[in-house]
Design a protein around this motif. Sequence first.
Motif, PDB file in Angstrom:
ATOM      1  N   MET A  71      92.959  91.537  44.632  1.00  0.00           N
ATOM      2  CA  MET A  71      92.409  92.760  45.213  1.00  0.00           C
ATOM      3  C   MET A  71      93.516  93.637  45.780  1.00  0.00           C
ATOM      4  SD  MET A  71      88.795  91.534  46.883  1.00  0.00           S
ATOM      5  CE  MET A  71      88.001  93.136  46.722  1.00  0.00           C
ATOM      6  N   GLU A  72      94.489  93.033  46.443  1.00  0.00           N
ATOM      7  CA  GLU A  72      95.597  93.827  46.980  1.00  0.00           C
ATOM      8  C   GLU A  72      96.372  94.500  45.849  1.00  0.00           C
ATOM      9  OE1 GLU A  72      96.664  91.830  51.260  1.00  0.00           O
ATOM     10  OE2 GLU A  72      97.725  91.084  49.511  1.00  0.00           O
ATOM     11  N   MET A  98      91.193  90.657  55.272  1.00  0.00           N
ATOM     12  CA  MET A  98      91.566  90.345  53.888  1.00  0.00           C
ATOM     13  C   MET A  98      91.983  88.882  53.758  1.00  0.00           C
ATOM     14  SD  MET A  98      91.225  92.858  51.666  1.00  0.00           S
ATOM     15  CE  MET A  98      92.367  92.500  50.325  1.00  0.00           C
ATOM     16  N   HIS A  99      92.601  88.337  54.793  1.00  0.00           N
ATOM     17  CA  HIS A  99      93.059  86.945  54.758  1.00  0.00           C
ATOM     18  C   HIS A  99      92.069  85.985  55.409  1.00  0.00           C
ATOM     19  CE1 HIS A  99      97.087  87.847  53.177  1.00  0.00           C
ATOM     20  NE2 HIS A  99      96.968  88.975  53.850  1.00  0.00           N
ATOM     21  N   TYR A 100      91.356  86.463  56.413  1.00  0.00           N
ATOM     22  CA  TYR A 100      90.397  85.623  57.131  1.00  0.00           C
ATOM     23  C   TYR A 100      89.292  85.106  56.211  1.00  0.00           C
ATOM     24  CZ  TYR A 100      86.359  84.699  60.158  1.00  0.00           C
ATOM     25  OH  TYR A 100      85.252  84.148  60.748  1.00  0.00           O
ATOM     26  N   ALA A 101      88.831  85.931  55.287  1.00  0.00           N
ATOM     27  CA  ALA A 101      87.691  85.567  54.435  1.00  0.00           C
ATOM     28  C   ALA A 101      87.902  84.220  53.754  1.00  0.00           C
ATOM     29  CB  ALA A 101      87.447  86.661  53.392  1.00  0.00           C
ATOM     30  N   SER A 146      80.098  96.981  66.944  1.00  0.00           N
ATOM     31  CA  SER A 146      80.728  98.216  67.416  1.00  0.00           C
ATOM     32  C   SER A 146      81.220  99.131  66.300  1.00  0.00           C
ATOM     33  CB  SER A 146      81.912  97.869  68.330  1.00  0.00           C
ATOM     34  OG  SER A 146      82.878  97.097  67.627  1.00  0.00           O
ATOM     35  N   ARG A 147      81.073  98.731  65.063  1.00  0.00           N
ATOM     36  CA  ARG A 147      81.531  99.568  63.954  1.00  0.00           C
ATOM     37  C   ARG A 147      80.767  99.180  62.686  1.00  0.00           C
ATOM     38  NH1 ARG A 147      85.594  95.917  65.193  1.00  0.00           N
ATOM     39  NH2 ARG A 147      86.161  94.503  63.494  1.00  0.00           N
ATOM     40  N   PRO A 148      80.694 100.080  61.699  1.00  0.00           N
ATOM     41  CA  PRO A 148      79.893  99.794  60.504  1.00  0.00           C
ATOM     42  C   PRO A 148      80.569  98.873  59.486  1.00  0.00           C
ATOM     43  CG  PRO A 148      80.797 102.010  60.387  1.00  0.00           C
ATOM     44  CD  PRO A 148      81.139 101.480  61.745  1.00  0.00           C
ATOM     45  N   TYR A 149      81.897  98.837  59.483  1.00  0.00           N
ATOM     46  CA  TYR A 149      82.622  98.048  58.491  1.00  0.00           C
ATOM     47  C   TYR A 149      83.667  97.172  59.180  1.00  0.00           C
ATOM     48  CZ  TYR A 149      80.535 101.545  55.452  1.00  0.00           C
ATOM     49  OH  TYR A 149      79.641 102.366  54.812  1.00  0.00           O
ATOM     50  N   PHE A 150      84.179  96.206  58.452  1.00  0.00           N
ATOM     51  CA  PHE A 150      85.077  95.250  59.092  1.00  0.00           C
ATOM     52  C   PHE A 150      86.387  95.863  59.557  1.00  0.00           C
ATOM     53  CE2 PHE A 150      82.240  91.985  57.395  1.00  0.00           C
ATOM     54  CZ  PHE A 150      82.156  91.175  58.517  1.00  0.00           C
ATOM     55  N   ALA A 151      86.928  96.819  58.807  1.00  0.00           N
ATOM     56  CA  ALA A 151      88.187  97.425  59.225  1.00  0.00           C
ATOM     57  C   ALA A 151      87.988  98.593  60.182  1.00  0.00           C
ATOM     58  CB  ALA A 151      88.994  97.877  58.012  1.00  0.00           C
ATOM     59  N   GLY A 152      86.807  99.192  60.165  1.00  0.00           N
ATOM     60  CA  GLY A 152      86.586 100.347  61.042  1.00  0.00           C
ATOM     61  C   GLY A 152      85.413 101.188  60.589  1.00  0.00           C
ATOM     62  N   GLU A 153      85.638 102.483  60.483  1.00  0.00           N
ATOM     63  CA  GLU A 153      84.563 103.421  60.157  1.00  0.00           C
ATOM     64  C   GLU A 153      84.395 103.639  58.666  1.00  0.00           C
ATOM     65  OE1 GLU A 153      82.474 104.729  62.464  1.00  0.00           O
ATOM     66  OE2 GLU A 153      83.537 103.358  63.817  1.00  0.00           O
ATOM     67  N   PHE A 155      84.503 102.074  54.517  1.00  0.00           N
ATOM     68  CA  PHE A 155      84.384 100.927  53.619  1.00  0.00           C
ATOM     69  C   PHE A 155      85.720 100.662  52.946  1.00  0.00           C
ATOM     70  CE2 PHE A 155      83.579  99.681  49.154  1.00  0.00           C
ATOM     71  CZ  PHE A 155      82.984  98.452  49.359  1.00  0.00           C
ATOM     72  N   THR A 156      86.155  99.394  52.941  1.00  0.00           N
ATOM     73  CA  THR A 156      87.443  99.038  52.342  1.00  0.00           C
ATOM     74  C   THR A 156      87.321  97.742  51.540  1.00  0.00           C
ATOM     75  OG1 THR A 156      88.209  97.635  54.172  1.00  0.00           O
ATOM     76  CG2 THR A 156      88.638 100.016  54.358  1.00  0.00           C
ATOM     77  N   ALA A 157      88.420  97.366  50.925  1.00  0.00           N
ATOM     78  CA  ALA A 157      88.472  96.095  50.197  1.00  0.00           C
ATOM     79  C   ALA A 157      88.246  94.905  51.116  1.00  0.00           C
ATOM     80  CB  ALA A 157      89.819  95.961  49.475  1.00  0.00           C
TER      81      ALA A 157
END
Length: 208
Positions: A71-72, A98-101, A146-153, A155-157
């Motif tokens: 993915m990266e 990305m690494h935690y998953a 506190s936010r809609p997506y894991f990285a922030g506001e 949608f990301t990989a």
Amino acid sequence: MPVIVHHLNNSRSQRILWLLEELGEPYDVRRYKRDRKTMRAPASLRAVHPLGRSPVVEVDGHKLIETGAIMEHLVARAGGRFGAPADAEGAIRYRQFMHYAEGSMMPPLLALLVVNRLGLLGRPARPTVQKMLDDHLDWLETELASRPYFAGETFTAADMMMSFPLEASRARGGLDGSRPHLIRWLEDMHARPAYQTALKAGGPYAYA
């Protein structure tokens, strides 16, 4: 040349198809089916890569393994689309998830799968393993409060990476409506058109 994805049913490789759909990248799917008794990949995957596991992606003359690394690479190849947010905090969260998953969340899920298959022999270990997984789910619930997506506001990989362990948790790890932020997030992921198209490309997927 299109990207070639060696795809195993009900596996991590579904995320690669999803990313390619989000990117609008042409790809060719080579499908493999698990053995119904052992749930292991067929021997034919070893002809593609000695480890005989999926995903394996052929791109630009290279064979790549490891979902996160693939993915990266694909994100970088696409100029950073669906990559880390521009703000420093978001970039840190992106890299973390990305690494935690795979590094932190998948081990207790795999342990739970083994324990369940042991039947009565595995029953004594189940509460301990379930508690390990519950700790992860409880923390992730607070993260998405506190936010809609894991990285922030945006949608990301990182969201695509997190989809597999959370889908598996929904299917067999106790994730339910008692954690509404995680359920909301999963529903949002499943509603994405690219996710739906990737499901059709990959074939039956038990966790969708």
